[in-house]
Every structure is written in structure tokens, then in C-alpha cells.
Write an enzyme that holds these catalytic residues in place. Structure first.
Site, PDB file in Angstrom:
ATOM      1  N   ASN A 111      18.162   8.409  27.610  1.00  0.00           N
ATOM      2  CA  ASN A 111      19.459   8.238  28.273  1.00  0.00           C
ATOM      3  C   ASN A 111      20.628   8.369  27.302  1.00  0.00           C
ATOM      4  O   ASN A 111      21.618   9.046  27.587  1.00  0.00           O
ATOM      5  CB  ASN A 111      19.514   6.892  29.000  1.00  0.00           C
ATOM      6  N   THR A 156      59.883  36.096  44.498  1.00  0.00           N
ATOM      7  CA  THR A 156      59.511  34.842  45.154  1.00  0.00           C
ATOM      8  C   THR A 156      59.047  35.268  46.543  1.00  0.00           C
ATOM      9  O   THR A 156      59.558  36.254  47.085  1.00  0.00           O
ATOM     10  CB  THR A 156      60.697  33.855  45.275  1.00  0.00           C
ATOM     11  N   HIS A 157      58.045  34.592  47.052  1.00  0.00           N
ATOM     12  CA  HIS A 157      57.412  34.992  48.323  1.00  0.00           C
ATOM     13  C   HIS A 157      56.873  36.420  48.240  1.00  0.00           C
ATOM     14  O   HIS A 157      56.740  37.090  49.262  1.00  0.00           O
ATOM     15  CB  HIS A 157      58.378  34.896  49.513  1.00  0.00           C
ATOM     16  N   SER A 278      34.926  54.625  42.360  1.00  0.00           N
ATOM     17  CA  SER A 278      34.214  54.415  43.617  1.00  0.00           C
ATOM     18  C   SER A 278      33.167  55.510  43.754  1.00  0.00           C
ATOM     19  O   SER A 278      33.395  56.646  43.355  1.00  0.00           O
ATOM     20  CB  SER A 278      35.204  54.475  44.773  1.00  0.00           C
ATOM     21  N   LYS A 284      39.689  56.734  43.494  1.00  0.00           N
ATOM     22  CA  LYS A 284      39.814  55.302  43.201  1.00  0.00           C
ATOM     23  C   LYS A 284      39.659  54.953  41.724  1.00  0.00           C
ATOM     24  O   LYS A 284      38.874  55.552  41.006  1.00  0.00           O
ATOM     25  CB  LYS A 284      38.743  54.507  43.992  1.00  0.00           C
ATOM     26  N   GLU A 291      39.393  41.468  39.451  1.00  0.00           N
ATOM     27  CA  GLU A 291      38.874  40.865  40.681  1.00  0.00           C
ATOM     28  C   GLU A 291      37.786  39.842  40.380  1.00  0.00           C
ATOM     29  O   GLU A 291      37.694  38.792  41.020  1.00  0.00           O
ATOM     30  CB  GLU A 291      38.319  41.955  41.600  1.00  0.00           C
TER      31      GLU A 291
END
Ligand code: ARG
Length: 459
Positions: A111, A156-157, A278, A284, A291
Site C-alpha cells: 500500500n 468574438t462569437h 483524402s 483535400k 483534429e
């Protein structure tokens, strides 16, 4: 054969499924170096305190060195029936040096042993991550210095808000990763405490010296309550929360790279080294690394939640549930390390497309605030009224499909007759960023100074 560690009481071997659910060797074998270092420190202390003989200690140290070499050389046979790294090492030690091996576990339990091993592992991993994050900061600060005056739209946004510089945007992440490093450094203080000597849960009747093992293992001090020492995992949870926050920061930056490399933005390009093609669409170029860094944040955050939930119902002291700390902990810290490396690679690799960024900044009425500020400063309008006037001017420009700086003075004066020629001096994106000299603002001079300050600090 019954288990050699507790076979005294047991007559039967465990069922196969028991062995499968119980064994941790497949994942805790990576703690071998920490386990052996902890055992050697413990052994030396036992000998120094006269708890075991100097001869036995010497044999144990030698045998453990051999175990370590065998594991490093890949010749060690790990056995599931020996459950975990602690018992695998000890069993092999017994084969090498004989019965003296049995003295190593005096005044110790698995332990406190496992708690020691994980703390050593987490401490070393924090130190490694700190270096990696510093490298990432450096890569970003170098880009910031190179592009301290490269204009891009600030959002922003995700709507064009005001022009900023690319360097300023890079430095925002340098700040974030700086705080991540501080969080890890702070967690490290509570990681670097020595549980060894707590034994199973209550301490030991042997006259051990916990200061000595602390020093040998580089811990700051022995933990002061044996129950806490064997059952605390908040050090791991705290480290994982620092990791989760850092992974979240990496994910945000990844998201920006995904957006910026898209045909819609084209703010930056990544080379063949950090993109994939791709198999069906020849045009691509996919930002897979970005990602994946974004996606892997989920695993790191999941690990934090996993440990919190695993611990929340456990009474003191040790419970086998706690063996479940390792896989998420290892996975999260490995994942974070990989993500930081991938991000550093992408930052070094990327090329900002300065013309695209500037064109985007020009397109979105990004200097509307500068116009409103001019109305306040020069004409003395209250800001709210200036905002209203500017809104009307933006509507005019939008209707004509031109930029604010392309409106004729007469057109502007239809909205506010007191506007003069001087207004054009604030309508370009360059004048806008140059004017933002407030502390922490995006003015190129500020950005250059900040980038240089960081580069100096990062060494
Ligand atoms: N493999 C165990 C773990 O990871 C080591 C501690 C086992 N202790 C025990 N009392 N069974 O937690």
C-alpha cells in the site's frame, strides 16, 4: 501452487477470472524503475537502522540492480499470477538472491509501496511535461515575434470584431500554457511527499527512518499521517486536473488551426508533414493532427472524471478500487505529452497567409469601434451615441458593399454632419492595431516587446 506472498493461509489457487480482474502487471510494469528505486531506498534505510543486516541489504541492492537490468533488456518474464509490479520484482529477487529477498518487505506494505511508486512517476512526468510545454511556448513566441505586426481579424462569437495581430493571438496561448505550467508546478509540491513507511495503514513497530527514505528518493518530506499516506490520490487527481485544463487549451488552439486551414479562412497553411490527404477527394489537405489533439482532450478530461468517481466513495484506508487509478493516469499523461509534441510540431510547421488574414480583417468593418472612439474623442459624443452613429455608417457601407474607409465624407456627413476628413486616419486596420497600446493590447510594439520578454524568460 498457492501465492507465495500469502500462501500461508491459502490452500487453493485463485480462479482464472479472479486472476484476470485482479492483475495489474500489464499496465503497472511501467513503474518498474520507480518500484526498484523505492525498494532500494527502503532497504538501505532498513540496514542503516539495523533492522536488516548490511550483508542482506547488499545482496538485495545487487539483486534489484539485476532485476532492473533484466527488465530494461527485455529478458524479464512478467507473470500475471504475481499480480503486480511489486510482486513480480520481489519474486524475481528471491530467485536471484534466495531467502534474503524476503527481508525487503519488512516494515513496508504494497500500500505504501504503490503510493510511493505513483508519486515518483507523476513527479517525473510533470517535470517532462514542463519542458515540453516550455518548448511549445517558445515555438509560439517565435511566431509572435516574427509576426508581431501581421494583421488579422480578432473575433468574438466567431464574428469579426476588431483587428489584432497574429503575434498577439499566438501570445495569448503562450500565457495559457504558462499558467498550465504553474498549475503543474503547484501540483508537484503536493505530489512530492513521501508515503513510504506508512506500511499497510497504521505505520510500523520497526524503528524506521522516514526522513532518510524521503531524502534518498528526492521527496520534500514524509507524509505525516499513515492512513492518509496510503489512501490519498488527490495528488493524481490534481495533476489530472492540470492536465485536463492544458488539454482543453490545446484543443482550443487545435480548433483554431482547423478553422484557419479551411478554404473558408485560409489564414494559415500546414505542410505535408502535418496534414493528410483524402483517399477519394484529391483536393483535400486535412488537418488531422489538429483534429486529433482536439479529440484527445476528451480522454484526458475523462481520466480526471474517472479518478474522481473511483475515489469518491472509498472509506479509509486502501481499497483495491485504487488500482484503477493507473490506466487513466498513464493514458492521460501519455496523451497530453503526445498532444503537446504534436502541437509544437504544428506551430513550428505552420505558415501564416498574411495577405488572407489582412483581407479578412479589412472585410468585416473591423474598425467600427475605432470610428466610434473617434466620434467620442474628436466630436465629444457620448459613447452610446457614437455607437449609434457608427451603426448607421456600417449599415450604409454594408448596403453599398464597401468598407468603412471607402465611404465618401459626404456620405458620412449625412449621418453626422460634424465628421471631418480626419476620421479616415482611424479607419484602416493598421491604425487600429497601432492605437491599441494599452497594457496587454495588440499594438505591434507591445506584441514585439511581449514576445521578446517571453523568449528571454524561456531561455
Ligand atoms: N497493485 C496494487 C495497486 O495498484 C498494489 C497495492 C496492492 N495492495 C493490496 N493491499 N492488495 O493498488
Amino acid at each position: 501452487m498457492t501465492n507465495r506472498m500469502w500462501g500461508g493461509r491459502f490452500a487453493e489457487t485463485p480462479s482464472e477470472i479472479m486472476e484476470e480482474v485482479n492483475s495489474s502487471i500489464d499496465f503497472d510494469k511501467r513503474l518498474f524503475a520507480q518500484d526498484i528505486a523505492g525498494s532500494q531506498a527502503h532497504c538501505q534505510m532498513l540496514a542503516a537502522k539495523g533492522i536488516i543486516s548490511a550483508d542482506d541489504a547488499a545482496e538485495i541492492i545487487r539483486g534489484l540492480d539485476q532485476v532492473q537490468s533484466e527488465i530494461e533488456a527485455g529478458t524479464f518474464t512478467f507473470s500475471r499470477s504475481l499480480e503486480d509490479i511489486h510482486m513480480n520484482v520481489e519474486a524475481r529477487l528471491a530467485e536471484i538472491i534466495g531467502p534474503a529477498a524476503g527481508r525487503l518487505h519488512t516494515a513496508r506494505s504494497r500500500n505504501d509501496q504503490v503510493a510511493t511508486d505513483i508519486r515518483l512517476y507523476v513527479r517525473d512526468t510533470i517535470d517532462h511535461l514542463d519542458h515540453q510545454l516550455a518548448d511549445l511556448q517558445k515555438a509560439l513566441a517565435i511566431k509572435a515575434k516574427e509576426h508581431s505586426d501581421a494583421i488579422m481579424p480578432g473575433f468574438t462569437h466567431l464574428q469579426t470584431a476588431q483587428p489584432v495581430t497574429f503575434g498577439h493571438h499566438c501570445l495569448a496561448y503562450v500565457e495559457m500554457f504558462g499558467r498550465d505550467r504553474e498549475r503543474f508546478a503547484d501540483a508537484r509540491k503536493r505530489v512530492n511527499q513521501n508515503p513510504l513507511g506508512a506500511a499497510a495503514l497504521a505505520g510500523t513497530s520497526f524503528p524506521i527512518d522516514r526522513e532518510m527514505t524521503s531524502q534518498a528518493l528526492g521527496f520534500d518530506s514524509p507524509m505525516r499521517n499513515s492512513l492518509d499516506a496510503v489512501s490519498a490520490r488527490d495528488f493524481a487527481i490534481e495533476t489530472l486536473s492540470a492536465a485536463a485544463i492544458s488539454a482543453m487549451h490545446l484543443s482550443r488552439l487545435s480548433e483554431e488551426l482547423v478553422l484557419w486551414t479551411s478554404a473558408q479562412f485560409r489564414f494559415v497553411s500546414l505542410s505535408d508533414r502535418f496534414t493528410t490527404g483524402s483517399s477519394i477527394m484529391p483536393q483535400k489537405r486535412n488537418p488531422d493532427a489538429a483534429e486529433l489533439v482536439r479529440g484527445k482532450a476528451g480522454r484526458v478530461i475523462g481520466a480526471l472524471v474517472s479518478l474522481l468517481v473511483m475515489m469518491k466513495g472509498l472509506p479509509l484506508a486502501y481499497g483495491k478500487d485504487m488500482q484503477e487509478d493507473k490506466e487513466p493516469l498513464f493514458d492521460a499523461l501519455d496523451t497530453l505529452s503526445l498532444c503537446v509534441a504534436a502541437m509544437t510540431g504544428m506551430i513550428n510547421d505552420l505558415t501564416p497567409n498574411l495577405a488572407e488574414m489582412r483581407a479578412a480583417a479589412d472585410a468585416g468593418f473591423a474598425t467600427a469601434t475605432d470610428l466610434a472612439d473617434w466620434l467620442v474623442r474628436v466630436l465629444g459624443l457620448p459613447f452610446r451615441q457614437a455607437h449609434h452613429v457608427t451603426g448607421a455608417l456600417v449599415a450604409k457601407a454594408e448596403a453599398r458593399n464597401v468598407g468603412l474607409h471607402e465611404l465618401a465624407l459626404a456620405e458620412m456627413q449625412e449621418v453626422e454632419p460634424r465628421i471631418t476628413d480626419d476620421v479616415y486616419s482611424v479607419l484602416t486596420v493598421d491604425s487600429s492595431v497601432r492605437s491599441r497600446k494599452s497594457l496587454g493590447g495588440t499594438a505591434p510594439d507591445n506584441v514585439l516587446a511581449e514576445a521578446e520578454r517571453w523568449l528571454k524568460q524561456l531561455g
